[in-house]
Design a protein around this motif. Structure first.
Motif, PDB file in Angstrom:
ATOM      1  N   GLN A  30       8.321  -7.665   2.090  1.00  0.00           N
ATOM      2  CA  GLN A  30       7.021  -8.159   2.532  1.00  0.00           C
ATOM      3  C   GLN A  30       6.222  -6.966   3.042  1.00  0.00           C
ATOM      4  O   GLN A  30       6.677  -6.251   3.943  1.00  0.00           O
ATOM      5  N   MET A  31       5.047  -6.761   2.469  1.00  0.00           N
ATOM      6  CA  MET A  31       4.221  -5.611   2.837  1.00  0.00           C
ATOM      7  C   MET A  31       2.890  -6.116   3.389  1.00  0.00           C
ATOM      8  O   MET A  31       2.161  -6.835   2.688  1.00  0.00           O
ATOM      9  N   ASN A  32       2.608  -5.757   4.611  1.00  0.00           N
ATOM     10  CA  ASN A  32       1.361  -6.167   5.271  1.00  0.00           C
ATOM     11  C   ASN A  32       0.543  -4.936   5.621  1.00  0.00           C
ATOM     12  O   ASN A  32       1.060  -3.811   5.676  1.00  0.00           O
ATOM     13  N   ASN A  33      -0.729  -5.164   5.869  1.00  0.00           N
ATOM     14  CA  ASN A  33      -1.644  -4.092   6.249  1.00  0.00           C
ATOM     15  C   ASN A  33      -1.509  -2.896   5.299  1.00  0.00           C
ATOM     16  O   ASN A  33      -1.346  -1.745   5.723  1.00  0.00           O
ATOM     17  N   LEU A  34      -1.588  -3.186   4.040  1.00  0.00           N
ATOM     18  CA  LEU A  34      -1.386  -2.148   3.031  1.00  0.00           C
ATOM     19  C   LEU A  34      -2.501  -1.115   3.051  1.00  0.00           C
ATOM     20  O   LEU A  34      -3.669  -1.425   3.318  1.00  0.00           O
ATOM     21  N   LYS A  35      -2.118   0.113   2.750  1.00  0.00           N
ATOM     22  CA  LYS A  35      -3.037   1.241   2.745  1.00  0.00           C
ATOM     23  C   LYS A  35      -3.072   1.853   1.348  1.00  0.00           C
ATOM     24  O   LYS A  35      -2.109   1.722   0.590  1.00  0.00           O
ATOM     25  N   GLY A  84      -4.548  -5.732   2.933  1.00  0.00           N
ATOM     26  CA  GLY A  84      -3.954  -6.923   2.348  1.00  0.00           C
ATOM     27  C   GLY A  84      -2.439  -6.929   2.392  1.00  0.00           C
ATOM     28  O   GLY A  84      -1.809  -6.015   2.929  1.00  0.00           O
ATOM     29  N   SER A  85      -1.873  -7.965   1.801  1.00  0.00           N
ATOM     30  CA  SER A  85      -0.422  -8.152   1.812  1.00  0.00           C
ATOM     31  C   SER A  85       0.096  -8.459   0.412  1.00  0.00           C
ATOM     32  O   SER A  85      -0.628  -9.011  -0.425  1.00  0.00           O
TER      33      SER A  85
END
Length: 126
Positions: free
Chosen positions: A82-87, A16-17
């Motif tokens: 902006q944070m995408n493809n969170l782990k 998610g983002s």
């Protein structure tokens, strides 16, 4: 008095983002490099990245490259992450921080900060 107020954290599923914001006051925002740093549970502070005063140059830690984007709006005295493809390994408290001096250069600014926000929790979990 420098104030940095972060917002936008929360719980998100892997992949998610989220977009974090940090509103600044008490100094000439447009003159300073701004950083994002984080602290995972049980670990020390980790540099995420930073942005130069004009917003035209950004630098990131290797594990964030391609997934995180820092930007700023000098008219609104706000810096964003902006944070995408969170782990799950991105789970941490995220802080914005102000470079200690206006002469600090982006890309080599860490750990030369003198103020940081209160932090906002980001939890990545299914």
């Amino acid at each position: 008095q420098v104030q940095l107020v972060g917002s936008g954290g929360g719980l998100v599923q892997p992949g998610g983002s989220l977009r974090l914001s940090c509103s600044a006051s008490g100094f000439t925002f447009k003159s300073y490099v701004m950083m994002w740093i984080r602290q995972a549970p049980g670990k020390g502070l980790e540099w995420v990245g930073d942005i130069n005063s004009g917003g035209g140059s950004t630098y990131y830690a290797d594990s964030m490259k391609g997934r995180f984007t820092i930007s700023r709006d000098n008219t609104a005295n706000t810096v964003y992450l902006q944070m995408n493809n969170l782990k799950p390994t991105d789970t941490a408290v995220y802080y914005c921080a102000k470079a200690a001096r206006s002469t600090v250069v982006a890309g080599v600014a860490w750990p030369n900060y003198d103020s940081r926000g209160q932090g906002t929790q980001v939890t990545v979990s299914s």
